[in-house]
Motif scaffolding. Structure first.
Motif: not given
Length: 313
Positions: A19-25, A56-64, A67-71, A103-106
């Protein structure tokens, strides 16, 4: 301790790193608007019809992130039930999930309404707190088996000063680094360590943002070196303290080296992501040291001697 819980906690920690690396990406590739002004849908569609790299990058970050939120939610409940008797468990479980939601809300608010760069820079820091909480929760789960003794450490006041001070200052450095990304100031200074070969003083805002982060990171290195020297001299017998500071020093050096390489390689994406990874790992280690220091404070106040002296007073 259940092996399945250990595995799940480790996977959740890894997911939070993604999630952190995806946000940076997303920030590095300017993909924040990859799905337009639409959230949680992408361009108002469940399945986007027009595919772009930014989408693709933005949508992948949202999906990850989802999923991380559920985990994280599952881990929080599972850990609460399994090791809820450990003092830190319930607090860390609550913080890890609440900060991930924040973080998701922001992130959603930035997409739908837009935000200033100074507010967006908080996004990474909030995610970092959630990651650190999950990381600490995972360590608590592994601590239960007494594979290593980290519960009865006695930490002196000078080392506590270093721990509390450095983690606070590190968070400020993280914010300045996030501000560099969101301001688009990563290459504002074409030289390193000075902003330019022909002059020392920055002349415009982006250069000041970049140089401010460099100076802050340099001071962090100096402080971590001082704390590591003390750990080597005074805490060599305390395995966890000793190696935590050694690891912290290595991570700070790697973070600074990758920061310099970003300039030399003209913002190589992989190096930029490694830069974000190292500071995330560093904050996790510092968070663990902070937890140990707080335990030491609590043990001191709860010791029989302190209770006796309190009774006598």
């Amino acid at each position: 301790m259940q092996r399945s819980l250990k595995w799940f906690a480790s996977l959740t920690t890894l997911a939070m790193l993604f999630v952190l690396i995806g946000g940076a990406l997303v920030t590095k590739t300017n993909s924040g608007m990859g799905c337009g002004r639409s959230w949680p849908l992408c361009n108002g569609q469940l399945v986007p019809s027009k595919i772009t790299p930014e989408l693709v990058i933005e949508l992948s970050h949202r999906i990850v992130s989802g999923a991380a939120g559920i985990m994280v939610l599952i881990l929080s409940i599972w850990a609460w039930r399994a090791i809820g008797h450990i003092r830190e468990t319930k607090f860390l479980a609550a913080v890890s999930f609440l900060f991930l939601v924040l973080q998701g809300l922001i992130g959603a608010a930035a997409v739908v309404w837009g935000q200033s760069d100074f507010v967006l820079a908080l996004h990474f820091g909030i995610s970092l707190i959630s990651f650190a909480s999950v990381f600490l929760l995972t360590l608590l789960i592994f601590e239960v088996d007494k594979k290593f003794d980290a519960e009865s450490l006695v930490i002196d006041s000078k080392m506590k000063f270093h721990i509390y001070g450095i983690i606070t200052y590190c968070y400020i450095v993280v914010y300045t680094g996030a501000l560099v990304r969101h301001k688009g100031a990563s290459l504002a200074c074409p030289s390193w360590p000075l902003c330019a070969k022909t002059r020392i003083i920055p002349v415009q805002l982006h250069e000041w943002v970049q140089m401010g982060h460099r100076i802050a990171a340099g001071l962090l290195l100096v402080w971590v070196i001082a704390a590591t020297v003390r750990a080597v001299k005074q805490h060599k017998q305390q395995f966890v303290i000793y190696w935590s500071w050694i690891i912290s020093l290595v991570l700070v050096i790697l973070q600074i080296v990758t920061g310099a390489m970003i300039v030399f390689t003209n913002l190589n994406l992989y190096i930029a992501l490694a830069h974000a990874l190292f500071i995330s790992c560093l904050f996790g280690v510092l968070s663990y040291l902070t937890m140990l220091a707080l335990r030491s404070d609590r043990q001191k106040t709860e010791s029989p001697q302190s209770k006796l002296s309190a009774t006598m007073k």
